[in-house]
Write an enzyme that holds these catalytic residues in place. Structure first.
Site, PDB file in Angstrom:
ATOM      1  N   GLY A  49       0.840  -1.208   0.000  1.00 22.80           N
ATOM      2  CA  GLY A  49       0.000   0.000   0.000  1.00 22.80           C
ATOM      3  C   GLY A  49       0.865   1.244   0.000  1.00 22.80           C
ATOM      4  CB  ILE A  51       3.805   2.321   4.611  1.00 21.28           C
ATOM      5  CG1 ILE A  51       3.131   3.499   5.319  1.00 21.28           C
ATOM      6  CG2 ILE A  51       5.151   2.014   5.248  1.00 21.28           C
ATOM      7  CD1 ILE A  51       2.697   3.229   6.756  1.00 21.28           C
ATOM      8  CB  THR A  74       7.231  -0.650  10.633  1.00 21.61           C
ATOM      9  OG1 THR A  74       6.945  -0.909   9.249  1.00 21.61           O
ATOM     10  CG2 THR A  74       8.723  -0.639  10.873  1.00 21.61           C
ATOM     11  NE  ARG A 104      -2.061  -0.509  14.472  1.00 21.04           N
ATOM     12  CZ  ARG A 104      -1.489   0.632  14.116  1.00 21.04           C
ATOM     13  NH1 ARG A 104      -0.196   0.678  13.855  1.00 21.04           N
ATOM     14  NH2 ARG A 104      -2.205   1.734  14.018  1.00 21.04           N
ATOM     15  CD  GLU A 125       2.282  -1.244  20.179  1.00 22.96           C
ATOM     16  OE1 GLU A 125       1.781  -0.105  20.197  1.00 22.96           O
ATOM     17  OE2 GLU A 125       2.725  -1.768  19.155  1.00 22.96           O
ATOM     18  CG  HIS A 183       3.455   2.044  17.739  1.00 21.53           C
ATOM     19  ND1 HIS A 183       2.310   1.304  17.850  1.00 21.53           N
ATOM     20  CD2 HIS A 183       3.322   2.738  16.570  1.00 21.53           C
ATOM     21  CE1 HIS A 183       1.515   1.538  16.821  1.00 21.53           C
ATOM     22  NE2 HIS A 183       2.117   2.412  16.018  1.00 21.53           N
ATOM     23  CB  ALA A 194       7.710   3.306  12.453  1.00 21.47           C
TER      24      ALA A 194
END
Ligand code: NAI
Length: 340
Positions: A156, A158, A237, A239, A268, A296, A298
């Protein structure tokens, strides 16, 4: 007319930052409340739009109390924390903000790879431990990236930005994404494969860029790891729940995973009692140089935070003023005429 926008993340709680977007028809209500479920009824009932910058659970217990709300915005990419069906049942469209940190996340995935292939952490910690004994170039994990095959799961926004970076380094890019239209891979000069297994068996480096859905949860499980090439570098990077951390631990301990770079975790903040994390925190020799973790982060750069906020505010103001809704993510559950 002025619309009330309820904002739920204390970390982003500087009113000036929202007002800077210059949309004078919005009045912001910033609340320093940890969990959306803890919002008082009258506060929830008063908002015309709810904007959340975090990934805390936004369930029916909260959404059912937003009796006036006409729009729920997850100001970020992933919206797996939002009960889309409950919002649709209440006639509330949900939108995300996917266009703020694409390049940051793509950079981060590449940085995790390069940390291993160029031994950045390895060299830095060795030198820091003492000189001249730390002055040594031999590191078992250094690799040539040129002509190496990288597999992208989820091509997609990213994934595509990441593909272009890898191509710039001379890497060969393979992708698995069953939902892209035919030909999308040709415009990126990427080889597309028909299954995850085909990708895993063909690549030296695997980078995850999928959303969290029932289909992608634990997509990288024991079976997937068994299909990887010996010596695979795995990067996530996207989920945390996309990778079964127990399986990753075994894959690190017994092969085939050589190096693992994680920015996201099933829980998390990352669980210090999980065997993988525990071994790393204790700096056990077998894992110390093969695992790199980031919190988390990025997405993060000051520029990305400004874009995230600004894009969210414009999206909300435009919609409440009657313009079409951008990035509507529960449209399949809510027909336009059922919207509040
Ligand atoms: P996107 O929606 O543009 O791309 C996701 C791609 O995954 C799509 O092309 C889709 O077809 C594909 N996909 C969906 N299900 C799949 C499956 N079962 N197998 C293979 N491919 C599948 O999303 P974008 O903007 O590229 O973001 C990707 C993910 O990155 C987000 O969903 C989010 O969870 C994560 N993210 C993480 C951040 C961080 O700070 N670590 C920041 C921003 C996003």
């Amino acid at each position: 007319m002025t619309f009330r926008v309820l904002i739920s993340d204390p970390k982003i709680g500087d009113l000036k930052l929202f007002e800077a977007a210059g949309r004078s028809n919005l009045a912001f209500d910033l609340r320093e409340i940890g969990m959306p479920a803890d919002f008082p009824d009258d506060v929830l009932a008063a908002c015309d739009a709810f904007c959340m910058f975090n990934v805390k659970p936004m369930g029916a217990d909260v959404i059912d109390r937003m009796t006036r709300c006409r729009l729920l915005v997850r100001a970020g990419v992933g919206f797996d924390n939002v009960d889309l069906a409950a919002a649709a049942r209440n006639g509330i469209p949900v939108a995300n903000v996917p266009d703020y940190g694409i390049n940051e996340v793509a950079d981060h995935a590449l940085a995790l790879i390069m940390t291993f292939t160029r031994g950045i952490r390895f060299y830095s910690t060795r030198m820091q431990a003492g000189l001249p004994q730390g002055w040594a170039w031999d590191n078992a994990f250094n690799r040539r990236t040129y002509r190496r095959r990288v597999g992208i799961v989820g091509l997609g926004r990213i994934g595509s930005a990441f593909a272009r970076r890898c191509q710039g380094l001379g890497m060969e890019v393979i992708a698995y994404d069953p939902y892209l239209p035919s030909g999308a891979e040709l415009s990126l000069n990427v080889t597309r494969v028909a299954s995850l297994k085909d990708l895993l068996g063909a690549c030296d480096i695997v980078s995850m860029h999928v959303p969290l859905t029932p289909e992608t949860e634990r997509m990288i499980d024991r079976e997937a790891i068994a299909a990887m090439r010996p010596g695979t570098f795995l990067i996530n990077t996207s989920r945390g729940p996309v990778i079964d951390l127990d399986a990753a631990y075994e894959g690190m301990k017994n092969g085939p995973i050589q190096c693992l770079g994680l920015d996201v975790f099933p829980v998390e903040p990352a669980d210090p009692e999980h065997p993988l994390i525990k071994a790393w925190l204790a700096r056990e020799a077998w894992i110390d140089d093969r695992l790199v973790l980031t919190p988390h982060a990025a997405f993060f750069s000051p520029d990305a935070v400004v874009d995230m906020r600004t894009n969210a505010i414009h999206l909300i103001a435009d919609y409440l003023e009657g313009k079409p809704l951008r990035n509507w993510v529960n449209a399949d559950l809510l027909s336009p005429d059922r919207r509040r």
